[in-house]
Design a protein around this motif. Structure first.
Motif, PDB file in Angstrom:
ATOM      1  N   THR B 112      78.875 110.621  92.716  1.00 56.50           N
ATOM      2  CA  THR B 112      79.182 109.447  93.535  1.00 56.50           C
ATOM      3  C   THR B 112      77.916 108.685  93.910  1.00 56.50           C
ATOM      4  O   THR B 112      77.946 107.462  94.002  1.00 56.50           O
ATOM      5  CB  THR B 112      79.948 109.865  94.799  1.00 56.50           C
ATOM      6  N   MET B 115      77.052 106.530  91.012  1.00 57.58           N
ATOM      7  CA  MET B 115      78.005 105.430  90.932  1.00 57.58           C
ATOM      8  C   MET B 115      77.638 104.356  91.966  1.00 57.58           C
ATOM      9  O   MET B 115      77.666 103.165  91.668  1.00 57.58           O
ATOM     10  CB  MET B 115      79.404 105.984  91.205  1.00 57.58           C
ATOM     11  N   LEU B 116      77.267 104.815  93.158  1.00 56.56           N
ATOM     12  CA  LEU B 116      76.892 103.900  94.235  1.00 56.56           C
ATOM     13  C   LEU B 116      75.657 103.094  93.843  1.00 56.56           C
ATOM     14  O   LEU B 116      75.600 101.880  94.048  1.00 56.56           O
ATOM     15  CB  LEU B 116      76.618 104.708  95.506  1.00 56.56           C
ATOM     16  N   LEU B 119      76.580 100.503  91.362  1.00 61.62           N
ATOM     17  CA  LEU B 119      77.313  99.434  92.033  1.00 61.62           C
ATOM     18  C   LEU B 119      76.346  98.511  92.773  1.00 61.62           C
ATOM     19  O   LEU B 119      76.462  97.283  92.711  1.00 61.62           O
ATOM     20  CB  LEU B 119      78.300 100.065  93.025  1.00 61.62           C
TER      21      LEU B 119
END
Lengths: 185, 200
Positions: B112, B115-116, B119
């Motif tokens: 995560t 992914m952050l 992003l």
């Protein structure tokens, strides 16, 4: 880009994050089986309607976008412990994206309701059901290759539970605005 | 952060950059949605199964990520079978299952945090519209931090209602819960401003 034209201040960020967390926390509640209604009712869309009605149109929609962002990052925060990118590719993903429109429309109508109870119920019904289904049903029709009527019929199982939640959201919103007038957008 | 759906591993897919995986997922989705030929669809699905196997995630996860869809799949299958026949219904099932499991595959193999970060990088393209990527990243992490807090406030609101002789119905407890959350919001904002978070 009208959503972004007003600068976002600290309080707005915190409020949106708080309501995104509220939507997530409501998903942790076990689904409530209601007599007569075929599918168990989850509390998550109640949080979507509350976000719009309490925070206002723009911030309510931002709170929902934040919540969906956290789900997309891979946190299993949708009711039933679903999460990750998979939920955005299924035939019912339109309902999730419809939550953004739902919170926004609820917010617009709730702001115009002057806290009158029948108008608040209408705001939650039109926003929390009308706007959400307006995105979800066409999406399902395209993704699952159904006609609009078939997709609408398939979605009807959720309607009774959503009506109950809209009424609950309107009751709660009125009480929250009385109990914390500063919450008024 | 270990509460996500990420499954630790060392496969090629685990090591690939999240951006590559996301672009791959988008390309796969486009291919799937443009294909109506059953043989081509089956080839795409077999390819996906091979990639899944290489990621060393176990087949149980594939099955459980699809069983979440079972009711909606049954409804789709019945409608499609009645209007388009068995072939069309099979094609549709295959497309939906492949799409959902490909997306799940990306989430299973991407931390995560990574992914952050991706992003945040993607959002830096929107910086010129007044959207600060750091604010977005902060807000997303803040949500994760606030979920247990909101759950605790909710539990306390239900317990307080029980102590007053009320029932276990969570709806009446929702009102004091949200009011308390709004108050905490004000406190948190002040604390953030005091720590120099004035202009995100």
């Amino acid at each position: 880009m009208s959503v972004l034209s007003k600068p976002v201040d600290v309080r707005t960020v915190v409020r949106c994050a708080m309501f995104a967390a509220l939507i997530a926390a409501l998903g942790l509640l076990p689904p409530i089986p209601v007599p007569i209604i075929p599918v168990p009712v989850t509390a998550q869309t109640l949080g979507v309607m509350l976000a719009g009605a309490v925070l206002g149109a723009r911030n309510g929609a931002l709170a929902v976008i934040l919540f969906l962002g956290v789900v997309a990052l891979g946190f299993p925060l949708l009711s039933g412990g679903r999460g990750g990118l998979g939920v955005f590719f299924g035939p019912s993903a339109g309902f999730l994206l419809g939550w953004v429109a739902g919170a926004f429309v609820t917010g617009v109508l709730a702001a115009a309701s002057e806290c009158k109870f029948p108008r608040l119920i209408i705001a939650c019904l039109v926003g929390g059901i009308g706007a959400v289904y307006a995105v979800g049903i066409p999406w399902m029709a395209v993704a699952a290759d159904l006609t609009m009527v078939q997709a609408a019929v398939a979605s009807m199982v959720f309607l009774p539970g959503d009506i109950l939640k809209a009424v609950a959201a309107a009751v709660a919103t009125r009480a929250i605005r009385r109990g914390y007038p500063a919450a008024h957008p | 952060m270990t509460i996500g759906v990420y499954v630790p591993g060392a496969s090629a897919l685990h090591r690939a950059s999240p951006g590559v995986k996301l672009i791959g997922l988008a390309a796969f989705a486009v291919c799937l949605s443009l294909t109506t030929n059953l043989a081509l669809l089956a080839a795409l699905a077999v390819g996906l199964l091979l990639v899944w196997g290489s990621a060393d995630l176990g087949w149980q996860r594939l099955i459980s990520s699809l069983t979440l869809l079972k009711w909606i799949l049954v409804v789709m299958f019945v409608f499609q079978f009645l209007s388009g026949g068995l072939l069309a219904a099979t094609e549709l099932m295959l497309t939906i299952c492949a799409l959902v499991s490909a997306a799940a595959l990306v989430s299973f193999t991407t931390r995560t945090d990574d992914m952050l970060e991706t992003l945040q990088y993607a959002f830096s393209a929107f910086a010129r519209f007044g959207l600060n990527p750091n604010t977005v990243a902060f807000a997303l992490v803040f949500v994760i931090r606030l979920v247990p807090f909101v759950a605790t406030v909710g539990r306390e609101a239900i317990e307080a209602r029980l102590a007053r002789g009320g029932g276990r119905n969570p709806i009446p407890a929702l009102v004091p819960m949200v009011i308390r959350l709004m108050r905490e919001t004000d406190t948190l904002s002040e604390a953030l401003v005091a720590r120099g978070f004035a202009r995100p």
